[in-house]
Design a protein around this motif. Structure first.
Motif, PDB file in Angstrom:
ATOM      1  N   ARG A  89       1.826  -8.513  -4.401  1.00 55.37           N
ATOM      2  CA  ARG A  89       2.784  -9.284  -3.605  1.00 55.37           C
ATOM      3  C   ARG A  89       3.953  -8.370  -3.259  1.00 55.37           C
ATOM      4  O   ARG A  89       4.386  -7.568  -4.093  1.00 55.37           O
ATOM      5  CB  ARG A  89       3.327 -10.488  -4.383  1.00 55.37           C
ATOM      6  CG  ARG A  89       2.254 -11.451  -4.872  1.00 55.37           C
ATOM      7  CD  ARG A  89       2.068 -12.659  -3.950  1.00 55.37           C
ATOM      8  NE  ARG A  89       0.811 -13.338  -4.293  1.00 55.37           N
ATOM      9  CZ  ARG A  89       0.726 -14.432  -5.032  1.00 55.37           C
ATOM     10  NH1 ARG A  89       1.812 -15.015  -5.499  1.00 55.37           N
ATOM     11  NH2 ARG A  89      -0.452 -14.979  -5.299  1.00 55.37           N
ATOM     12  N   SER A 139      -1.283 -13.495   0.997  1.00 54.48           N
ATOM     13  CA  SER A 139      -1.336 -12.262   0.205  1.00 54.48           C
ATOM     14  C   SER A 139      -2.667 -12.152  -0.527  1.00 54.48           C
ATOM     15  O   SER A 139      -3.342 -13.147  -0.780  1.00 54.48           O
ATOM     16  CB  SER A 139      -0.220 -12.253  -0.842  1.00 54.48           C
ATOM     17  OG  SER A 139       1.036 -12.164  -0.223  1.00 54.48           O
ATOM     18  N   ARG A 164      -0.990  -8.040   2.423  1.00 55.77           N
ATOM     19  CA  ARG A 164      -1.743  -9.044   3.173  1.00 55.77           C
ATOM     20  C   ARG A 164      -3.255  -8.818   3.028  1.00 55.77           C
ATOM     21  O   ARG A 164      -3.746  -7.704   3.130  1.00 55.77           O
ATOM     22  CB  ARG A 164      -1.389  -9.012   4.655  1.00 55.77           C
ATOM     23  CG  ARG A 164      -2.114 -10.102   5.459  1.00 55.77           C
ATOM     24  CD  ARG A 164      -1.789 -10.026   6.938  1.00 55.77           C
ATOM     25  NE  ARG A 164      -0.417 -10.411   7.231  1.00 55.77           N
ATOM     26  CZ  ARG A 164      -0.017 -11.675   7.418  1.00 55.77           C
ATOM     27  NH1 ARG A 164      -0.878 -12.662   7.349  1.00 55.77           N
ATOM     28  NH2 ARG A 164       1.242 -11.938   7.678  1.00 55.77           N
TER      29      ARG A 164
END
Ligand SMILES: *Cc1c(COP(=O)(O)O)cnc(C)c1O
Length: 361
Positions: free
Chosen positions: A299, A294, A146
């Protein structure tokens, strides 16, 4: 030419030949003027990666990214200060552990690892607590991939007049960092993630005034930025630096500039992550986080039912790729794929073939 095993972990990265070759340059004594010149070049180069670094200085230290983060909080949070740690993953929680180990007062606003940072609690905390002197957070929380909303957090910090210290270890060089607009006091980062250098050198980019006033804050010796800064003006360091790693970082910075700087790298990362994400979606693999949250370069994906991480990892490794496991409570259910380093289009096509093979029902 045959390709090395491609690293899809979030650093260290697959090196370009240009950076690898720099490692073999002549040996240098870290007390000689040639090394001082190299250090000055690196300190200037690190301040040029982003616009808006006017008034900032880079301090280089030999160690991994964790060393830079620990040096930043050790040196810039005063002994009588109180830090507010804004966490949503392993690295934010590690910052709290550092402050605890240093015996510095701190509070933690923790969110679930899969959630955004809890800005409402930060706001309440800053509005209520006179005692917070510094806010510390992670820009790209590598635990989940994130990208935290530093613009919003920075705005809150500015509103309440609190300096913001940032672990940018996995974002520096690949994501936007608006140091001035976001009211950032310092960022800690490393050579071997988005800058595509070799592990061994890390750095803190901090406002000069913050560094000027930091003597006496650090509870230890090696991670005391004041000690580095007092010698850094002349290009020296109080301790032996990883000289060859410095050569490689200088080359990596030149390569970044030649390739169009952080913007271009960001676009490249995003294109590769999107390509991998859509191919995995076709194989029935879901991302952990909602779309648009993201970072460009990492990812996290849910392991398909019935697929173990170890089996997937080993199949891909046999095909020439290293993916990355989840941490903590996410370990049984996710895997991560980073797109940093010297990753070529045909590497990605081979990777997608290997995923299709490994995940074939
Ligand atoms: C990788 C990472 C670190 C730690 O870096 P090391 O080089 O492993 O010490 C710290 N913070 C973040 C966000 C990271 O991604």
């Amino acid at each position: 030419m045959s390709r090395p095993t491609i690293l899809l972990n979030p650093g260290p990265v697959t090196l370009s030949e240009r950076v690898r070759t720099a490692l073999a340059r002549e040996d240098l004594c870290h007390r000689e003027p040639e090394f001082a010149a190299l250090t000055r070049e690196l300190r200037a180069g690190l301040c040029q990666v982003y616009d808006g670094a006017r008034g900032f200085e880079a301090v280089l230290l030999t160690g991994s990214g964790t060393a830079a983060v620990e040096a930043m909080v050790a040196s810039l949070v005063p002994r009588a200060g109180r830090a507010l740690v804004v966490a949503n993953g392993v690295y934010g929680e590690r910052i709290a552990a550092m402050l605890a180990a240093q015996g510095k007062a701190h509070d933690v606003v923790a969110a679930e690892w899969t959630a955004p940072v809890d800005l409402a609690s930060v706001r309440r905390h800053l509005a209520a607590g006179e005692r917070t002197t510094h806010v510390v957070t992670v820009h790209h929380e590598t635990t989940t991939g994130r990208l935290n909303d530093l613009a919003a957090l920075g705005a809150l910090c500015r509103e309440h007049g609190r300096p913001l210290l940032v672990d940018a270890v996995s974002s520096f060089g690949g994501e936007a960092l608006e140091l001035a607009t976001w009211g950032v006091e310092a960022v800690a980062a490393t050579a071997n993630k988005c800058l595509h250098g070799v592990p061994g050198i890390a750095f803190v980019l901090a406002r000069s005034e913050a560094l000027e006033g930091c003597a006496g804050n650090a509870p230890g010796v090696y991670l005391d930025l004041a000690r580095y800064r007092s010698q850094a003006q002349s290009g020296f360091s109080p301790y032996t630096q990883a000289v060859h790693v410095c050569y490689a970082l200088a080359e990596a910075l030149a390569e970044l500039a030649d390739a169009g700087g952080w913007h271009a790298r960001h676009e490249r990362y995003r294109a590769l992550s999107d390509r991998i994400g859509s191919a995995l979606a076709e194989l029935g693999v879901e991302p952990l986080l909602p779309p648009g949250t993201s970072s460009s370069m990492l990812r996290a994906y849910r392991l398909p039912a019935g697929t173990s991480y170890d089996a997937l990892h080993d199949d891909l490794k046999r095909a020439g790729f290293v993916i990355y496991a989840g941490q903590g409570g996410l370990a049984p259910s996710i895997f991560r794929v980073a797109t940093m380093g010297d990753l070529r289009d045909d590497d990605v096509e081979r990777l997608l073939g290997a995923f299709a093979e490994a995940l074939r029902p």
